[in-house]
Design an enzyme around this catalytic site. Structure first.
Site, PDB file in Angstrom:
ATOM      1  N   GLU A   1     -31.741  17.899  10.542  1.00  0.00           N
ATOM      2  CA  GLU A   1     -30.856  18.965  11.012  1.00  0.00           C
ATOM      3  C   GLU A   1     -30.026  18.500  12.219  1.00  0.00           C
ATOM      4  O   GLU A   1     -30.187  18.993  13.331  1.00  0.00           O
ATOM      5  CB  GLU A   1     -31.676  20.194  11.388  1.00  0.00           C
ATOM      6  CG  GLU A   1     -32.379  20.832  10.220  1.00  0.00           C
ATOM      7  CD  GLU A   1     -33.321  21.950  10.627  1.00  0.00           C
ATOM      8  OE1 GLU A   1     -33.678  22.757   9.751  1.00  0.00           O
ATOM      9  OE2 GLU A   1     -33.711  22.021  11.814  1.00  0.00           O
TER      10      GLU A   1
ATOM     11  N   ARG B   1     -22.087  23.448  30.013  1.00  0.00           N
ATOM     12  CA  ARG B   1     -23.190  22.491  30.055  1.00  0.00           C
ATOM     13  C   ARG B   1     -23.331  21.743  31.385  1.00  0.00           C
ATOM     14  O   ARG B   1     -24.453  21.526  31.840  1.00  0.00           O
ATOM     15  CB  ARG B   1     -23.085  21.502  28.885  1.00  0.00           C
ATOM     16  CG  ARG B   1     -23.298  22.150  27.520  1.00  0.00           C
ATOM     17  CD  ARG B   1     -23.345  21.125  26.398  1.00  0.00           C
ATOM     18  NE  ARG B   1     -24.540  20.307  26.474  1.00  0.00           N
ATOM     19  CZ  ARG B   1     -24.552  19.042  26.860  1.00  0.00           C
ATOM     20  NH1 ARG B   1     -23.427  18.422  27.198  1.00  0.00           N
ATOM     21  NH2 ARG B   1     -25.681  18.372  26.907  1.00  0.00           N
TER      22      ARG B   1
ATOM     23  N   TYR C   1     -26.963  22.370  32.518  1.00  0.00           N
ATOM     24  CA  TYR C   1     -27.869  21.241  32.297  1.00  0.00           C
ATOM     25  C   TYR C   1     -27.577  20.037  33.189  1.00  0.00           C
ATOM     26  O   TYR C   1     -28.217  18.998  33.040  1.00  0.00           O
ATOM     27  CB  TYR C   1     -27.743  20.731  30.848  1.00  0.00           C
ATOM     28  CG  TYR C   1     -28.113  21.681  29.756  1.00  0.00           C
ATOM     29  CD1 TYR C   1     -29.173  22.569  29.875  1.00  0.00           C
ATOM     30  CD2 TYR C   1     -27.410  21.667  28.555  1.00  0.00           C
ATOM     31  CE1 TYR C   1     -29.507  23.425  28.849  1.00  0.00           C
ATOM     32  CE2 TYR C   1     -27.740  22.509  27.509  1.00  0.00           C
ATOM     33  CZ  TYR C   1     -28.788  23.395  27.662  1.00  0.00           C
ATOM     34  OH  TYR C   1     -29.124  24.228  26.624  1.00  0.00           O
TER      35      TYR C   1
ATOM     36  N   CYS D   1     -14.718  31.504  39.391  1.00  0.00           N
ATOM     37  CA  CYS D   1     -15.105  31.899  40.751  1.00  0.00           C
ATOM     38  C   CYS D   1     -16.602  31.668  40.966  1.00  0.00           C
ATOM     39  O   CYS D   1     -17.383  32.610  41.112  1.00  0.00           O
ATOM     40  CB  CYS D   1     -14.727  33.356  40.994  1.00  0.00           C
ATOM     41  SG  CYS D   1     -14.743  33.804  42.737  1.00  0.00           S
TER      42      CYS D   1
END
Length: 437
Positions: A291, A331, A335, A362
């Site tokens: 997958e 991201r 992360y 902001c």
């Protein structure tokens, strides 16, 4: 020039091209921020995955993990390439239906599927439901009874393997919200429930250990573990798994310090590990499913931005601000993900400074790159951020009431708008005025 670009991606004008289309012309035609996909790279990666399976002479499915990027056009490309897809929500399933994607090649994942979502899957004859927990198993059983229906299912297990990756994208360890635990006997109990239900056809077992993984050991470990479980189920219940699904998570290169294997190298190692493990058992070799999501669309995607303001403070790294940010790529903030960015009008231009590439939102944390080497830039320049095809647009938001960007597919020198840019009217079309009583 950036190592992630090839000479073929630079045209006679010295501009970056994407799918044979001039990035500057795309920015002018569609506006920025803009997400652009090189469709041929998507097709090519699916083809390379399939080639590995065929070389190893095993039954297989390459199932695109569409949470990386779901759109009608993307599902159409995946369908034409002969891929399966997995969806994780009613919205993704609805999009696949609208795309005309073959429902028998759809897997439905998720740890809290609603009754409405499961009913939609039953009604549209989804290929397989990935059962994640006992509540869902009971709910699906009830819905199948009410609809006088049958459906294929697989059990997602947590194999007790934690991939070496960001803790927020690990999913295979015992302490995870996903799947049936092995050590406590949950997986066996779940299998017993499924085998006892004539409306459920047990297809096989599934595990997913995380995302953006660079090391083979985790995948080889999960391959061994899934075969071990399948062998145990054969011995205890006489059940022969028809499919072993090892998930995805194959890492890609975002920045120069990343050195992952090619995605198909991971798959070749997984196939060989499963074959070796199965040979030590009485099992027939099951079909092997993967997958991949990020590895299919990540390297194919680019975010184009226009430079705006700049802030210089003596002794500190400058801020160069673009017209996008965490609303179209969260991201880096979420992360601490890193990307490379080039000047679209001249990717060959030598680096003259290191800047913080800031977004327009902001939030102090809206920094797309904390240390980006760039040539001298000025307002109006177009920057291209590389390898943004996975989890950028998919996680986009309307924070600060900013419209989400347009998405363009480019291939063989032709560009096509596949998702329109949101308008301000789109932002308020679900709002309703408050009428004070």
């Amino acid at each position: 020039m950036n190592e992630q670009l090839t000479e073929q991606q630079i045209n006679a004008a010295g501009h970056l091209t994407i799918g044979g289309c001039d990035a500057i012309e795309l920015a002018h035609k569609y506006g920025t921020p803009l997400v652009v996909y090189d469709v041929s790279r998507i097709r090519d990666q699916i083809r390379r995955f399939k080639k590995v399976f065929e070389a190893n002479q095993v039954d297989y499915a390459v199932s695109y993990a569409s949470k990386a990027f779901a759109a009608i056009a993307m599902y159409q490309v995946a369908a034409a390439a002969g891929a399966h897809i997995d969806v994780v929500s009613g919205g993704e399933l609805y999009t696949a239906i609208k795309a005309g994607f073959p429902m028998d090649r759809v897997s439905f994942h998720g740890n809290n599927k609603s009754a409405d979502e499961l009913a939609m899957a039953i009604h549209h004859h989804v290929g397989v439901i990935m059962l994640d927990n006992f509540h869902e198993t009971d709910l699906l059983s009830q819905l199948l009874e009410e609809n006088d229906a049958k459906i294929k299912v697989m059990l997602r297990i947590t194999p007790g393997i934690a991939a070496h990756t960001n803790k927020y994208i690990q999913t295979g360890q015992v302490d995870s919200k996903f799947g049936f635990d092995l050590a406590s006997g949950q997986a066996d109990e779940a299998l017993e429930k499924v085998l006892a239900n004539p409306r459920m056809e047990m297809l096989g077992l599934h595990a997913h250990i995380g995302s953006q993984i660079f090391e083979l050991a985790g995948f080889e470990g999960v391959a061994d573990k899934l075969v071990e479980v399948a062998s145990h189920w054969q011995a205890k219940y006489g059940y022969q798994a028809r499919v072993i699904n090892v998930g995805g998570g194959f890492g890609i290169r975002y920045v120069s310090v990343d050195h992952p294997l090619m995605p198909e190298e991971f798959v070749d190692a997984i196939i060989k590990a499963i074959k070796t493990a199965v040979a030590k058992t009485n099992l027939d070799l099951p079909a092997i499913w993967i997958e991949p999501g990020r590895s299919i669309v990540g390297p194919a995607g680019y975010n184009l931005y226009t430079v705006g303001s700049r802030k210089d403070v003596p002794g500190l790294k400058p801020y160069v601000t673009v017209d996008g940010g965490m609303g179209d790529n969260i991201r880096p903030a979420l992360y601490q993900a890193e990307y490379e960015t080039v000047l679209a009008s001249n990717p060959h231009a030598p680096i003259e400074e290191h800047v913080r590439l800031a977004g327009k939102y902001c939030e102090s944390g809206d920094i797309l790159s904390q240390d980006q080497g760039l040539p001298a830039t000025k307002p109006g320049d177009v920057l291209a951020m590389l390898d943004t095809g996975a989890y950028g647009y998919a996680m986009a938001s309307n924070y600060n009431r900013n419209p989400r960007p347009a998405v363009v597919f480019a291939e063989n020198g032709h560009d096509q708008l596949v998702i329109e840019r949101e308008s301000y009217a789109d932002l308020v079309h679900l709002d309703r005025p408050y009428e004070q009583q």
